[in-house]
Design a protein around this motif. Structure first.
Motif, PDB file in Angstrom:
ATOM      1  N   ASN A   1       6.751  11.181 -16.801  1.00 50.37           N
ATOM      2  CA  ASN A   1       7.422   9.782 -17.325  1.00 50.37           C
ATOM      3  C   ASN A   1       7.285   8.765 -15.919  1.00 50.37           C
ATOM      4  O   ASN A   1       7.908   8.168 -15.701  1.00 50.37           O
ATOM      5  CB  ASN A   1       8.809   9.652 -17.572  1.00 50.37           C
ATOM      6  N   TYR A   2       6.140   8.951 -15.236  1.00 52.14           N
ATOM      7  CA  TYR A   2       5.729   8.433 -14.038  1.00 52.14           C
ATOM      8  C   TYR A   2       4.427   8.331 -13.886  1.00 52.14           C
ATOM      9  O   TYR A   2       3.564   9.201 -14.288  1.00 52.14           O
ATOM     10  CB  TYR A   2       6.629   8.843 -12.838  1.00 52.14           C
ATOM     11  N   PHE A   3       3.680   7.261 -12.969  1.00 53.74           N
ATOM     12  CA  PHE A   3       2.419   7.276 -12.774  1.00 53.74           C
ATOM     13  C   PHE A   3       2.013   7.294 -11.246  1.00 53.74           C
ATOM     14  O   PHE A   3       3.018   6.847 -10.505  1.00 53.74           O
ATOM     15  CB  PHE A   3       1.975   5.949 -13.155  1.00 53.74           C
ATOM     16  N   PHE A   4       1.188   7.942 -10.991  1.00 52.48           N
ATOM     17  CA  PHE A   4       0.639   8.087  -9.489  1.00 52.48           C
ATOM     18  C   PHE A   4      -0.558   7.272  -9.379  1.00 52.48           C
ATOM     19  O   PHE A   4      -1.589   7.404 -10.331  1.00 52.48           O
ATOM     20  CB  PHE A   4       0.464   9.673  -9.042  1.00 52.48           C
ATOM     21  N   MET A   5      -0.534   6.290  -8.344  1.00 50.52           N
ATOM     22  CA  MET A   5      -1.722   5.404  -8.482  1.00 50.52           C
ATOM     23  C   MET A   5      -2.018   5.072  -6.879  1.00 50.52           C
ATOM     24  O   MET A   5      -1.000   5.358  -6.099  1.00 50.52           O
ATOM     25  CB  MET A   5      -1.501   4.152  -9.165  1.00 50.52           C
ATOM     26  N   GLU A   6      -3.194   4.338  -6.856  1.00 56.52           N
ATOM     27  CA  GLU A   6      -3.484   4.027  -5.647  1.00 56.52           C
ATOM     28  C   GLU A   6      -3.721   2.628  -5.616  1.00 56.52           C
ATOM     29  O   GLU A   6      -4.279   2.221  -6.393  1.00 56.52           O
ATOM     30  CB  GLU A   6      -4.882   4.726  -5.038  1.00 56.52           C
ATOM     31  N   LEU A   7      -3.283   1.826  -4.498  1.00 55.59           N
ATOM     32  CA  LEU A   7      -3.276   0.516  -4.441  1.00 55.59           C
ATOM     33  C   LEU A   7      -4.806   0.173  -3.851  1.00 55.59           C
ATOM     34  O   LEU A   7      -5.519   0.843  -3.367  1.00 55.59           O
ATOM     35  CB  LEU A   7      -2.331  -0.199  -3.261  1.00 55.59           C
ATOM     36  N   PRO A   8      -5.221  -1.015  -4.044  1.00 59.19           N
ATOM     37  CA  PRO A   8      -6.638  -1.683  -3.539  1.00 59.19           C
ATOM     38  C   PRO A   8      -6.750  -1.121  -2.082  1.00 59.19           C
ATOM     39  O   PRO A   8      -6.102  -1.080  -1.264  1.00 59.19           O
ATOM     40  CB  PRO A   8      -6.745  -2.999  -3.866  1.00 59.19           C
ATOM     41  N   ARG A   9      -8.292  -0.832  -1.845  1.00 64.71           N
ATOM     42  CA  ARG A   9      -8.594  -0.616  -0.499  1.00 64.71           C
ATOM     43  C   ARG A   9      -7.991  -1.938   0.489  1.00 64.71           C
ATOM     44  O   ARG A   9      -8.103  -2.938   0.005  1.00 64.71           O
ATOM     45  CB  ARG A   9      -9.995  -0.471  -0.177  1.00 64.71           C
ATOM     46  N   GLY A  10      -7.562  -1.445   1.624  1.00 63.33           N
ATOM     47  CA  GLY A  10      -7.154  -2.590   2.555  1.00 63.33           C
ATOM     48  C   GLY A  10      -5.475  -2.865   2.431  1.00 63.33           C
ATOM     49  O   GLY A  10      -5.011  -3.497   3.236  1.00 63.33           O
ATOM     50  N   ARG A  11      -5.001  -2.342   1.327  1.00 60.70           N
ATOM     51  CA  ARG A  11      -3.252  -2.470   1.322  1.00 60.70           C
ATOM     52  C   ARG A  11      -3.050  -1.258   1.569  1.00 60.70           C
ATOM     53  O   ARG A  11      -3.227  -0.332   1.794  1.00 60.70           O
ATOM     54  CB  ARG A  11      -3.163  -2.741  -0.477  1.00 60.70           C
ATOM     55  N   HIS A  12      -1.624  -1.538   2.281  1.00 62.58           N
ATOM     56  CA  HIS A  12      -0.671  -0.415   2.515  1.00 62.58           C
ATOM     57  C   HIS A  12       0.438  -0.332   1.504  1.00 62.58           C
ATOM     58  O   HIS A  12       1.192  -1.197   1.591  1.00 62.58           O
ATOM     59  CB  HIS A  12      -0.638  -0.407   4.187  1.00 62.58           C
ATOM     60  N   THR A  13       0.692   0.921   1.171  1.00 62.42           N
ATOM     61  CA  THR A  13       1.757   1.122   0.439  1.00 62.42           C
ATOM     62  C   THR A  13       3.251   0.491   0.841  1.00 62.42           C
ATOM     63  O   THR A  13       3.990   0.053   0.152  1.00 62.42           O
ATOM     64  CB  THR A  13       1.962   2.643  -0.163  1.00 62.42           C
ATOM     65  N   HIS A  14       3.301   1.043   2.135  1.00 68.70           N
ATOM     66  CA  HIS A  14       4.466   0.566   2.799  1.00 68.70           C
ATOM     67  C   HIS A  14       4.949  -0.725   2.805  1.00 68.70           C
ATOM     68  O   HIS A  14       5.904  -1.276   2.395  1.00 68.70           O
ATOM     69  CB  HIS A  14       4.658   1.019   4.335  1.00 68.70           C
ATOM     70  N   ASP A  15       3.730  -1.624   3.013  1.00 68.71           N
ATOM     71  CA  ASP A  15       4.135  -3.047   2.800  1.00 68.71           C
ATOM     72  C   ASP A  15       4.387  -3.698   1.561  1.00 68.71           C
ATOM     73  O   ASP A  15       5.150  -4.541   1.298  1.00 68.71           O
ATOM     74  CB  ASP A  15       2.752  -3.985   3.081  1.00 68.71           C
ATOM     75  N   VAL A  16       3.779  -3.198   0.455  1.00 68.96           N
ATOM     76  CA  VAL A  16       3.690  -3.520  -0.802  1.00 68.96           C
ATOM     77  C   VAL A  16       5.494  -3.005  -1.476  1.00 68.96           C
ATOM     78  O   VAL A  16       6.031  -3.724  -2.086  1.00 68.96           O
ATOM     79  CB  VAL A  16       2.696  -2.858  -1.645  1.00 68.96           C
ATOM     80  N   THR A  17       5.719  -1.814  -1.074  1.00 64.86           N
ATOM     81  CA  THR A  17       6.938  -1.489  -1.357  1.00 64.86           C
ATOM     82  C   THR A  17       7.988  -2.235  -0.916  1.00 64.86           C
ATOM     83  O   THR A  17       9.107  -2.349  -1.448  1.00 64.86           O
ATOM     84  CB  THR A  17       7.107   0.154  -1.024  1.00 64.86           C
ATOM     85  N   GLU A  18       7.892  -2.608   0.643  1.00 65.60           N
ATOM     86  CA  GLU A  18       8.845  -3.201   1.022  1.00 65.60           C
ATOM     87  C   GLU A  18       9.059  -4.880   0.320  1.00 65.60           C
ATOM     88  O   GLU A  18      10.138  -5.348   0.334  1.00 65.60           O
ATOM     89  CB  GLU A  18       8.698  -3.552   2.720  1.00 65.60           C
ATOM     90  N   GLN A  19       7.966  -5.204   0.207  1.00 68.24           N
ATOM     91  CA  GLN A  19       7.836  -6.621  -0.419  1.00 68.24           C
ATOM     92  C   GLN A  19       8.595  -6.530  -1.979  1.00 68.24           C
ATOM     93  O   GLN A  19       9.407  -7.450  -2.270  1.00 68.24           O
ATOM     94  CB  GLN A  19       6.513  -7.082  -0.852  1.00 68.24           C
TER      95      GLN A  19
END
Ligand SMILES: Cc1ncc(COP(=O)(O)O)c(C=O)c1O
Length: 369
Positions: A304-322
């Motif tokens: 019941n979850y998805f594992f995915m990758e953000l676009p190249r050039g993005r960092h998960t840490h920044d997106v999760t904090e936003q």
């Protein structure tokens, strides 16, 4: 307020609420993967009806719950032990089974290695292949079981998440059965964590695995039955193995309300079916929306979850904090061995909540973080 850095697990709505100065109920938690329909209404009724038991200790044997689970799985109550969440059982496994070196398939749930460390043991990792969508490498695992060695080190057993977190991957029950056969032949342990297997029952090794020697199956009542606050999980194995696990558990670790709620949840078949139907529909819809986000790649999932990758050039840490600043929690997987800096895990929640997450992600990815 000091920033709490290492977020080992998802689901900590309390820290987020404190940081954002909000009520925990105002946090949208996509970082823990809990049935979005919530617990069965039978659970509330059972808890209310058991109020008078609060001034007594809980049943240390979890007798009624083990009976209910045994009926559910067509097995014997002696083949079931209940823990304070499956986390408690993961914690006692190394000591109960006498495991000193465990093999896990990365990327995976960090508690397996943490439990080994707490018990003074070690963990060695085999990496699932990203180019093969992180599929469980059964042939390689069978070879490790045979030789008892990986990377020049000996191992006593293998633990696989099935479906695995964070990747959502699961193989067929037959493949796991093959691994179990090799485990038995060579006298090594196989632990199968089925915390999310309610979402792919056709891939579960239960009920047959309840009588497989050298095998322990872990199940959780946290995710599908939506009881994370009550902490109930269980292990299914042969009676001899169950006795070894039970000896390592502290008394009364499963609260009365946890036991009562778990029985009621298990018996509400209609809610379970509704939950599966909802998940099948909403997961498909969310997958399409996620895949349509610019540059994102989404793995198929059995959970019941998805594992995915953000676009190249993005960092998960920044997106999760936003997202966190907007009260939306997602699981940053960038520090999990075998993941990369763009790896992220998201729970499937209600339609409305999923739309809100998609909107927020879409804004971030279009505007730049
Ligand atoms: C793969 C996996 N197994 C087990 C657990 C433990 O769940 P619980 O202790 O709530 O049963 C978790 C929790 O997140 C998990 O992700």
């Amino acid at each position: 307020m000091p920033r709490l850095k290492a977020r080992l697990h998802g689901g900590d709505i309390y820290s987020a609420a404190r940081e954002l100065n909000r009520d925990p109920a105002e946090i949208f938690d996509f970082s823990a993967s809990i049935n979005p329909l919530g617990p069965s209404s039978h659970v509330w009724k059972a808890i209310t009806a058991s109020r008078h038991l609060l001034s007594h200790y809980p049943d240390p044997h979890c007798w009624d719950l083990r009976q209910a689970l045994a009926t559910f799985w067509h097995t014997d109550p002696e083949q079931i032990v209940v823990g304070n969440g499956s986390t408690e059982l993961i914690d006692v496994l190394p000591r109960a089974l006498g495991m000193h070196r465990l093999l896990v398939v990365q990327p995976t749930f960090s508690e397996y290695a943490a439990a080994m460390k707490r018990a003074g043991g070690q963990t060695t990792s085999l990496y699932a292949d990203r180019s093969n969508q992180y599929a469980l490498p059964i042939d390689r695992l069978c070879r490790v079981m045979e030789t008892g060695r990986h990377d020049g080190r000996s191992i006593d057993g293998i633990l696989v998440g099935h479906p695995n977190s964070p990747t959502g991957q699961a193989c067929s029950a037959d493949h796991v059965a093959r691994l179990a056969t090799v485990a038995r032949r060579y006298g090594r342990w196989l632990v199968i964590d089925e915390a999310f297997a309610d979402y792919c029952p056709e891939r579960s090794v239960l009920p047959p695995a309840s009588s497989w020697p050298q095998v322990v199956v872990l199940r959780s009542m946290t995710k599908f039955y939506a009881l994370p606050g009550l902490r109930v999980g269980y292990a299914v194995a042969t009676p001899a193995v169950i006795r070894r696990l039970r000896r390592q558990l502290p008394p009364w670790s499963i609260s009365t309300m946890g036991q009562v709620a778990a029985i009621a949840a298990l018996r509400d078949v209609a809610h379970a079916q509704r939950s599966l139907r909802f998940m099948a529909r909403e997961r498909e819809r969310l997958k399409k929306l996620l895949a349509a986000l610019p540059g994102c790649s989404v793995l198929p999932t059995h959970a019941n979850y998805f594992f995915m990758e953000l676009p190249r050039g993005r960092h998960t840490h920044d997106v999760t904090e936003q997202l966190r600043n907007e009260g939306l929690l997602v699981r940053d997987c960038s520090s999990i061995p075998g993941c990369n800096a763009r790896s992220i895990r998201l729970a499937v929640r209600s339609r409305q909540e999923n739309d809100r997450l998609i909107q927020a992600l879409s804004n971030l990815l279009h505007d730049g973080v």
